[in-house]
Design a protein around this motif. Structure first.
Motif, short mmCIF file in Angstrom:
data_model
loop_
_atom_site.label_atom_id
_atom_site.label_comp_id
_atom_site.label_asym_id
_atom_site.label_seq_id
_atom_site.Cartn_x
_atom_site.Cartn_y
_atom_site.Cartn_z
N LEU A 1 0.85 -1.18 0.00
CA LEU A 1 0.00 0.00 0.00
C LEU A 1 0.89 1.23 0.00
O LEU A 1 1.84 1.32 0.78
CB LEU A 1 -0.90 0.01 1.24
CG LEU A 1 -1.70 -1.28 1.52
CD1 LEU A 1 -2.48 -1.15 2.81
CD2 LEU A 1 -2.63 -1.59 0.37
N ILE A 2 0.56 2.19 -0.86
CA ILE A 2 1.38 3.38 -1.04
C ILE A 2 0.70 4.59 -0.39
O ILE A 2 -0.49 4.83 -0.56
CB ILE A 2 1.62 3.68 -2.53
CG1 ILE A 2 2.18 2.44 -3.26
CG2 ILE A 2 2.57 4.87 -2.69
CD1 ILE A 2 3.55 2.01 -2.81
N ASP A 3 1.50 5.36 0.38
CA ASP A 3 1.10 6.64 0.97
C ASP A 3 -0.26 6.56 1.67
O ASP A 3 -0.43 5.77 2.58
CB ASP A 3 1.17 7.74 -0.09
CG ASP A 3 2.63 8.10 -0.39
OD1 ASP A 3 3.41 8.25 0.56
OD2 ASP A 3 3.00 8.18 -1.57
N ASN A 4 -1.26 7.36 1.25
CA ASN A 4 -2.50 7.44 2.02
C ASN A 4 -3.25 6.11 2.12
O ASN A 4 -4.10 5.95 3.00
CB ASN A 4 -3.42 8.51 1.44
CG ASN A 4 -2.94 9.91 1.75
OD1 ASN A 4 -1.99 10.11 2.50
ND2 ASN A 4 -3.59 10.91 1.17
N ALA A 5 -2.93 5.15 1.26
CA ALA A 5 -3.57 3.84 1.35
C ALA A 5 -3.12 3.08 2.59
O ALA A 5 -3.82 2.17 3.05
CB ALA A 5 -3.28 3.02 0.10
N LYS A 6 -1.97 3.45 3.14
CA LYS A 6 -1.48 2.77 4.35
C LYS A 6 -2.46 2.91 5.50
O LYS A 6 -2.54 2.04 6.38
CB LYS A 6 -0.13 3.34 4.77
CG LYS A 6 1.00 3.13 3.79
CD LYS A 6 2.30 3.61 4.41
CE LYS A 6 2.22 5.05 4.82
NZ LYS A 6 3.17 5.43 5.86
N ALA A 7 -3.20 4.00 5.53
CA ALA A 7 -4.14 4.25 6.63
C ALA A 7 -5.19 3.16 6.73
O ALA A 7 -5.74 2.91 7.81
CB ALA A 7 -4.80 5.60 6.45
N LEU A 8 -5.48 2.47 5.63
CA LEU A 8 -6.49 1.41 5.66
C LEU A 8 -6.09 0.31 6.64
O LEU A 8 -6.94 -0.26 7.34
CB LEU A 8 -6.69 0.83 4.26
CG LEU A 8 -7.18 1.80 3.18
CD1 LEU A 8 -7.18 1.14 1.81
CD2 LEU A 8 -8.58 2.31 3.53
N VAL A 9 -4.81 0.02 6.71
CA VAL A 9 -4.31 -0.97 7.67
C VAL A 9 -4.07 -0.33 9.03
O VAL A 9 -4.45 -0.88 10.07
CB VAL A 9 -3.01 -1.63 7.15
CG1 VAL A 9 -2.33 -2.45 8.25
CG2 VAL A 9 -3.30 -2.52 5.95
N GLU A 10 -3.45 0.83 9.02
CA GLU A 10 -3.06 1.45 10.30
C GLU A 10 -4.25 1.81 11.17
O GLU A 10 -4.15 1.83 12.39
CB GLU A 10 -2.18 2.67 10.00
CG GLU A 10 -0.82 2.27 9.43
CD GLU A 10 -0.03 3.41 8.82
OE1 GLU A 10 -0.61 4.52 8.69
OE2 GLU A 10 1.13 3.20 8.48
N GLU A 11 -5.41 2.05 10.54
CA GLU A 11 -6.61 2.39 11.31
C GLU A 11 -7.16 1.22 12.12
O GLU A 11 -7.92 1.41 13.08
CB GLU A 11 -7.69 2.94 10.38
CG GLU A 11 -7.40 4.36 9.90
CD GLU A 11 -8.35 4.82 8.81
OE1 GLU A 11 -9.18 3.98 8.36
OE2 GLU A 11 -8.28 5.99 8.39
N VAL A 12 -6.80 -0.01 11.74
CA VAL A 12 -7.31 -1.18 12.47
C VAL A 12 -6.25 -1.76 13.41
O VAL A 12 -6.53 -2.76 14.09
CB VAL A 12 -7.81 -2.27 11.50
CG1 VAL A 12 -8.93 -1.73 10.62
CG2 VAL A 12 -6.68 -2.84 10.65
N MET A 13 -5.10 -1.14 13.48
CA MET A 13 -4.07 -1.60 14.39
C MET A 13 -4.36 -1.09 15.81
O MET A 13 -4.94 -0.01 15.97
CB MET A 13 -2.69 -1.13 13.92
CG MET A 13 -2.26 -1.72 12.59
SD MET A 13 -0.68 -1.07 12.01
CE MET A 13 0.45 -1.78 13.23
N PRO A 14 -3.96 -1.83 16.83
CA PRO A 14 -4.18 -1.35 18.20
C PRO A 14 -3.35 -0.10 18.48
O PRO A 14 -2.23 0.05 17.97
CB PRO A 14 -3.73 -2.53 19.07
CG PRO A 14 -2.82 -3.32 18.20
CD PRO A 14 -3.32 -3.16 16.80
N GLU A 15 -3.91 0.80 19.29
CA GLU A 15 -3.21 2.04 19.62
C GLU A 15 -1.98 1.72 20.46
O GLU A 15 -2.02 0.85 21.34
CB GLU A 15 -4.13 2.97 20.39
CG GLU A 15 -3.53 4.34 20.67
CD GLU A 15 -4.53 5.27 21.35
OE1 GLU A 15 -4.78 6.36 20.81
OE2 GLU A 15 -5.03 4.91 22.42
N THR A 16 -0.90 2.44 20.21
CA THR A 16 0.31 2.26 21.00
C THR A 16 0.05 2.65 22.45
O THR A 16 -0.49 3.73 22.72
CB THR A 16 1.45 3.12 20.43
OG1 THR A 16 1.64 2.79 19.05
CG2 THR A 16 2.74 2.87 21.19
#
Length: 557
Positions: free
Chosen positions: A205-220
């Motif tokens: 996933l390139i640039d703004n598409a990365k958010a699709l995965v990062e939004e479902v990751m647990p918060e640090t």
């Protein structure tokens, strides 16, 4: 690691309680081979340094006579330099990188996947397997990796691996599933889901598409942020970095930094840029400028995101990529949104630091700065373009004309030299990595590393700036060597110019009276050795505000 007691004051509406400042004894260092810049940026040598209450009193020959009692330290002839300032890095990103799987040295996608598998086996308690550092341009096939390569090793847990430049990510099928990414998922604005010939997502996933995965990751977790800060700070101090500019922090990280500052637990000075993409940007701007009483935290700038990176072909170009004629890169912030963003930041009295790598992104940013200045002013805020990596030749002189600081990273050039000309073609290289041209035009040139994209060692950056070579000293004549800097110019970029770019030249960046005594002792004289050896410099001691905060093992006594 030593903790620094210091108070925090807000130069706006927010009042914060803090621990008292630590009292300082006087320190006198003698028998040193000292270098600093004077206030005009000229190189100056000295043999002794007197410090009181954490600040420089004198470097004159009779410095010892100015204070009767001081802790006397013999420098044994070692070279002493101001603490290095990295004008563009990512503190918690570095800390995360030091604590997760590091793929920087992977020689292929298969080797990277095996490294991830080994890490996952040793970390069975981690819900997600994360890492960073892969670079397909360093692999024999120069092809993007795939989810299938990770799936051969890990299918029960999601895997998410950032590219070395953080402008692309590599996921396994489990991570794609959790993010809901399928063949029917459209590309988000400013992003791209790489798909195969049948239209299925490949895992990159390139640039703004990365958010699709990062939004479902647990918060640090907060404890993880503390671990990241500690790991990154220890690493920076060992490499002689006493201050860094953190290029893009969220509201959560903003609050974390303020808390650490109040507790006196920021080991490295941080000039933090608020991320323009944070939903709470307006609230943070409303709080105004925040500065620690002892200058360990300073928040008065915003980091905006123009385009992607050259390696993933996300850098926005005026003409198509030479090695991909159907692509011109991605604008992460759309041009029609520039006026509102620029007005919001500048009207709040904040410096705007705009990420622009491709010539289109740089051109659009310069145009908007010019228009905003004409309509609303704000030129005095020392706005910056972060990276300024590929600039149309006609735009190079505009940086000095508009007083926009090009914040650049020398090791990007030596890392990119194997692919930049393929991406751009020779004609566009005239405005690429143009450090000397920009400096000669009459604008300060703050330098950094963009760690953890590049390694955080500032002597690697000094070496690259002066030689235009990698650490194997290739190419022999230097890569586009006419843009190389002198040692003094590069040194200024990592000291005085970096301090100026943070509105902090009055308190740091040189070892002149009244400034914080932030300095390092190193094992060789970078002004006397052959430039090809600068990168080998080792830090023996690091001092901040007149207190020693790092000593190499052989120098710990």
């Amino acid at each position: 690691m030593r903790k620094f007691g210091h108070t925090l004051c807000a130069l706006a509406t927010t009042a914060l309680m803090a621990v008292p400042a630590v009292a300082q004894n006087s320190v006198f260092l003698k028998n040193i081979n000292g270098y600093t810049l004077d206030e005009q940026g000229e190189l100056k040598q000295f043999s002794q340094l007197l410090i009181k209450d954490g600040k420089v009193v004198s470097t004159d020959q009779n410095a010892a006579n100015k204070i009767a009692e001081a802790n006397i330290i013999d420098g044994n002839g070692k070279t002493l330099l101001p603490g290095m300032i990295d004008a563009h890095g990512h503190m918690l990103g570095l800390g995360s990188n030091l604590l997760e799987v590091d793929l920087r040295d992977a020689g292929s996608a298969q080797e990277a996947a095996q490294m991830v598998a080994d890490y996952a086996l040793a970390h069975g308690d981690q819900e997600w397997i994360t890492g960073r550092g892969w670079n397909q341009e360093q692999w024999p096939d120069r092809a993007f990796p795939t989810a299938a390569q990770l799936d051969q090793h890990i299918t029960d847990r999601p895997v998410w691996l950032g590219r070395v430049d953080a402008h692309a990510g590599w996921a396994n099928s489990k991570a794609l599933e959790l993010a809901g990414i399928t063949a029917d998922t459209p590309d988000p604005e400013g992003g791209q889901i790489i798909k195969d010939d049948e239209g299925n997502p490949t895992g990159v996933l390139i640039d703004n598409a990365k958010a699709l995965v990062e939004e479902v990751m647990p918060e640090t977790r907060y404890s993880q942020l503390t671990e990241q800060l500690d790991a990154a700070s220890a690493h920076l101090l060992a490499n002689g970095v006493t201050m860094m500019h953190d290029a893009g922090i969220s509201h959560r990280e903003y609050d974390f930094y303020l808390t650490q500052a109040v507790k006196g637990e920021l080991p490295v000075r941080v000039y933090a840029m608020i991320a323009a993409t944070d939903p709470d940007l307006a609230r943070m701007l409303d709080r105004g400028i925040v500065r620690g009483e002892r200058d360990f935290i300073f928040i008065r700038s915003v980091k905006a995101y123009g385009d992607g990176a050259l390696g993933s072909r996300g850098a926005a170009l005026l003409e198509p990529y030479s090695d991909a004629p159907h692509q011109q890169g991605l604008m992460l912030t759309q041009p029609e949104d520039f006026p509102g963003l620029f007005n919001k930041v500048i009207d709040a009295g904040f410096q705007l630091n705009f990420h622009a790598i491709g010539d289109r992104a740089n051109h659009l940013a310069l145009n908007q700065f010019e228009q905003t200045f004409a309509q609303r002013g704000g030129e005095h805020l020392r706005h910056r373009i972060e990276h300024a990596q590929v600039v149309a030749p006609d735009d190079l002189a505009r940086f000095a004309q508009l007083q926009i600081l090009p914040s650049m990273q020398p090791t990007h050039a030596t890392s990119d030299k194997n692919m930049a000309e393929d991406r751009l073609g020779k004609a566009r290289m005239k405005g690429a990595y143009a450090w000397k041209t920009l400096l000669d035009s009459g604008i300060p040139l703050p330098l950094g590393s963009d760690f953890p994209v590049e390694l955080a060692n500032p002597f690697y950056g000094l070496h690259a700036a002066v030689t235009r070579q990698d650490r194997n000293n290739q190419p022999v004549a230097g890569w586009y060597a006419h843009e190389a800097l002198s040692v003094t110019q590069a040194f200024r970029g990592f000291t005085l110019d970096a301090a100026y770019a943070a509105h902090m030249e009055e308190v740091t960046g040189t070892l002149t009276p009244g400034k914080w005594a932030d300095f390092i002792l190193v094992d060789q004289d970078i002004f006397e050795i052959k430039p090809e050896h600068i990168w080998k410099t080792k830090v023996l001691q690091t001092w901040i505000a007149g207190e020693q905060v790092f000593a190499a093992a052989q120098d710990a006594n």
